[in-house]
Design a protein around this motif. Structure first.
Motif, short mmCIF file in Angstrom:
data_model
loop_
_atom_site.label_atom_id
_atom_site.label_comp_id
_atom_site.label_asym_id
_atom_site.label_seq_id
_atom_site.Cartn_x
_atom_site.Cartn_y
_atom_site.Cartn_z
N ALA A 107 -3.37 -59.13 60.30
CA ALA A 107 -3.02 -60.43 60.87
C ALA A 107 -2.40 -61.35 59.82
CB ALA A 107 -4.27 -61.09 61.47
N VAL A 108 -2.96 -61.34 58.61
CA VAL A 108 -2.40 -62.15 57.53
C VAL A 108 -1.02 -61.62 57.14
CG1 VAL A 108 -2.69 -62.89 55.12
CG2 VAL A 108 -4.66 -62.83 56.66
N ALA A 109 -0.89 -60.32 57.05
CA ALA A 109 0.41 -59.71 56.71
C ALA A 109 1.46 -60.08 57.75
CB ALA A 109 0.27 -58.19 56.62
N ASN A 110 1.11 -60.00 59.02
CA ASN A 110 2.05 -60.35 60.09
C ASN A 110 2.46 -61.82 60.02
OD1 ASN A 110 1.78 -57.74 61.00
ND2 ASN A 110 0.42 -58.25 62.71
N PHE A 111 1.51 -62.67 59.64
CA PHE A 111 1.76 -64.12 59.61
C PHE A 111 2.73 -64.49 58.49
CE2 PHE A 111 0.62 -68.59 58.79
CZ PHE A 111 0.63 -69.09 60.08
N TYR A 112 2.63 -63.80 57.35
CA TYR A 112 3.41 -64.19 56.17
C TYR A 112 4.60 -63.28 55.86
CZ TYR A 112 0.00 -67.77 55.02
OH TYR A 112 -0.78 -68.89 55.05
N THR A 113 4.72 -62.16 56.56
CA THR A 113 5.82 -61.25 56.26
C THR A 113 7.17 -61.89 56.58
OG1 THR A 113 6.56 -58.97 56.51
CG2 THR A 113 5.94 -60.12 58.54
N CYS A 114 8.16 -61.54 55.79
CA CYS A 114 9.54 -61.99 56.03
C CYS A 114 10.47 -60.91 55.48
CB CYS A 114 9.80 -63.35 55.40
SG CYS A 114 9.73 -63.38 53.60
N PRO A 115 11.70 -60.87 55.92
CA PRO A 115 12.60 -59.80 55.47
C PRO A 115 12.75 -59.74 53.95
CG PRO A 115 13.56 -60.97 57.33
CD PRO A 115 12.34 -61.73 56.94
N GLU A 116 12.71 -60.91 53.29
CA GLU A 116 12.87 -60.94 51.83
C GLU A 116 11.60 -60.51 51.10
OE1 GLU A 116 15.31 -63.73 54.08
OE2 GLU A 116 13.12 -63.68 53.77
N ALA A 117 10.47 -60.59 51.78
CA ALA A 117 9.18 -60.24 51.16
C ALA A 117 8.27 -59.63 52.22
CB ALA A 117 8.54 -61.47 50.51
N PRO A 118 8.57 -58.40 52.65
CA PRO A 118 7.78 -57.79 53.71
C PRO A 118 6.35 -57.48 53.27
CG PRO A 118 9.35 -56.21 52.79
CD PRO A 118 9.66 -57.53 52.18
N LEU A 119 5.44 -57.56 54.21
CA LEU A 119 4.02 -57.31 53.93
C LEU A 119 3.43 -56.38 54.97
CD1 LEU A 119 2.88 -60.98 53.16
CD2 LEU A 119 2.77 -59.10 51.53
N GLU A 120 2.52 -55.52 54.50
CA GLU A 120 1.70 -54.68 55.36
C GLU A 120 0.23 -55.02 55.07
OE1 GLU A 120 2.80 -52.75 57.66
OE2 GLU A 120 4.95 -52.70 57.17
N ALA A 121 -0.65 -54.49 55.90
CA ALA A 121 -2.08 -54.76 55.71
C ALA A 121 -2.54 -54.36 54.31
CB ALA A 121 -2.90 -54.03 56.77
N GLU A 122 -2.01 -53.25 53.79
CA GLU A 122 -2.43 -52.76 52.46
C GLU A 122 -2.04 -53.71 51.34
OE1 GLU A 122 1.48 -49.94 51.58
OE2 GLU A 122 -0.44 -49.00 52.11
N ASP A 123 -1.16 -54.66 51.64
CA ASP A 123 -0.73 -55.65 50.63
C ASP A 123 -1.62 -56.89 50.63
OD1 ASP A 123 1.58 -54.06 50.02
OD2 ASP A 123 2.54 -54.85 51.82
N VAL A 124 -2.65 -56.91 51.46
CA VAL A 124 -3.50 -58.10 51.62
C VAL A 124 -4.93 -57.77 51.21
CG1 VAL A 124 -4.41 -59.80 53.25
CG2 VAL A 124 -2.07 -58.92 53.53
#
Length: 440
Positions: A107-124
């Motif tokens: 949920a946090v990854a989805n909220f903050y992800t952007c094309p310039e700085a993509p995020l997945e759950a494993e990044d949180v």
């Protein structure tokens, strides 16, 4: 069964090694070096102040960075409902994984992800507030004897944590005359082979400043030139009143790896709920698996974020209406403008208009106030005479300023500024010319 320096003694039929050293003769239990080296600069200064308010005037505390203190800034009903639902479903009463529930991290990854700085759950990694996020980030990047670069003025926790770990703190200057931009030359001059981390706080506590995209790029270039990872303290991200917004550090970085620390505390107005996170923005696999594994290991020392709030997190992030964020920003901007315009007219004071967070810094022309020997003395007497408490910026290692928290109700802000004005007019000593160095 005998070795050169160890005797084996039979105890209840078992064999235990017993050294021949003499036993301790008396009790002597001392606090550890880590405990002795842990110092909160704000507490050290405030606890030493003689704070005796004027009994004829109700106290107005403009010192505490907690938006809930006065009850005028409640969180949104959607946030409360998410918590109620998380409790009622009884799914979140047990231990969560040390890095947090996968669903909550996603949920946090989805909220903050952007094309310039993509995020997945494993990044949180979920933490007990942003403070624990900062603690883990410093701990994973730095060894005793290393040094970190910290803004001045800056949030005091960085030094509290680092010094307790045997890490040297090097303070780089922010420039009040440039709305608290980083003195890039000074920053770069501090870097050496033991520099392991650059901390960037944006928006800033205590300054309330917001760096432009151009300035963030310049900071990144310094970090890139010297191969230094960045700890981006972005707890106040999106709490910005400028039309240009506040891009995340990671969205601008092509080659500098970044650990971004954030949380619910300020934007959602629930600092006591202790929900924070680290967003791992690797670049060119510089962090690789080892830094990630290091953060996982460190998260296992103490199970961090509360499981119930983790359970509510997805709903909080998805269901909080934009109007709630907008109303918070509008209130903070209005109060900042009131405070700035009122104090601009006060001789001897130099307020600096903020663009974000919840703070405003005010310079004191100490030459015009001979009754006081320091900003601590000035703010102490302000309490004694006017029952207004502002935090002296010596607490942020930046003397001759004080910090105002702009979360108080509007009428209290007006009243506090009036009292500050009265106090300054009483103690101001005019000279041949004003040394208004900020050219406001």
């Amino acid at each position: 069964l005998q070795h050169s320096s160890i005797h084996h003694v039979s105890v209840n039929g078992s064999l235990y090694p017993s050294k021949t050293k003499s036993r301790r003769q008396r009790w002597e239990v001392k606090p550890s070096e880590m405990a002795n080296n842990t110092l909160n600069p704000i507490r050290a200064i405030v606890d030493g102040m003689k704070l005796t308010p004027n009994p004829d005037k109700p106290m107005i505390a403009l010192s505490i960075g907690d938006p809930t203190v006065f009850g005028n800034m409640p969180t949104d009903i959607a946030v409360l409902q998410a918590m109620k639902d998380a409790i009622d479903c009884q799914k979140y009463n047990g231990y969560a994984p040390s890095v947090g529930y996968l669903k909550s991290r996603q949920a946090v990854a989805n909220f903050y992800t952007c094309p310039e700085a993509p995020l997945e759950a494993e990044d949180v990694i979920l933490t007990s507030g942003c403070s624990q996020a900062i603690d883990l980030a410093i701990s994973v990047l730095c060894n005793p004897g290393d040094n970190i670069l910290v803004p001045c003025p800056g949030f005091s926790l960085y030094k509290t944590l680092a010094v307790s770990m045997g890490i040297e703190v090097k303070l780089y200057n922010l420039l009040p005359e440039k709305s608290w931009e980083v003195d890039l030359k000074h920053l770069e001059s501090l870097i050496d082979e033991r520099t392991s981390c650059l901390i960037v706080t944006n928006p800033s506590n205590p300054c309330g400043s917001v760096f432009s995209e151009e300035h963030l790029q310049k900071i990144l270039k310094v970090a890139s030139r010297h191969c230094i990872p960045i700890l981006a303290d972005e707890i106040y991200s999106n709490m910005v009143s400028t039309t240009t917004g506040c891009p995340s550090m990671a969205s601008l970085s092509s080659d500098v790896p970044i650990l971004s620390c954030g949380g619910l505390a300020k934007r959602w107005l629930v600092p006591g709920w202790r929900m924070g996170w680290i967003l791992i923005h690797d670049r060119n696999d510089i962090f690789g698996s080892k830094i990630r594994q290091g953060l996982v290991k460190l998260s296992q020392r103490i199970l961090g974020a509360c499981s119930i709030i983790q359970g509510a997190l997805e709903s909080i992030l998805n269901n909080t209406p934009q109007s709630f964020y907008n109303n918070t920003i509008h209130f903070l901007k209005t109060n900042s403008e009131i405070c700035f315009s009122e104090l601009c007219t006060v001789p001897g004071l130099n307020p600096i208009m903020p663009s974000g967070a919840m703070y405003l810094m005010v310079g004191i022309d100490m030459d015009r106030f001979p009754d006081f020997k320091s900003d601590v003395d000035f703010t102490e007497r302000l309490v004694t005479e006017q029952s207004v408490f502002c935090l002296p910026a010596s607490a942020f290692e930046y003397p001759n300023f004080f910090r105002i928290v702009v979360t108080v109700p509007e009428e209290m802000m007006v009243e506090a500024c009036g009292r500050i004005k009265e106090f300054c007019e009483r103690h101001y000593c005019s000279g041949s010319h004003d040394s208004n160095y900020l050219d406001q």
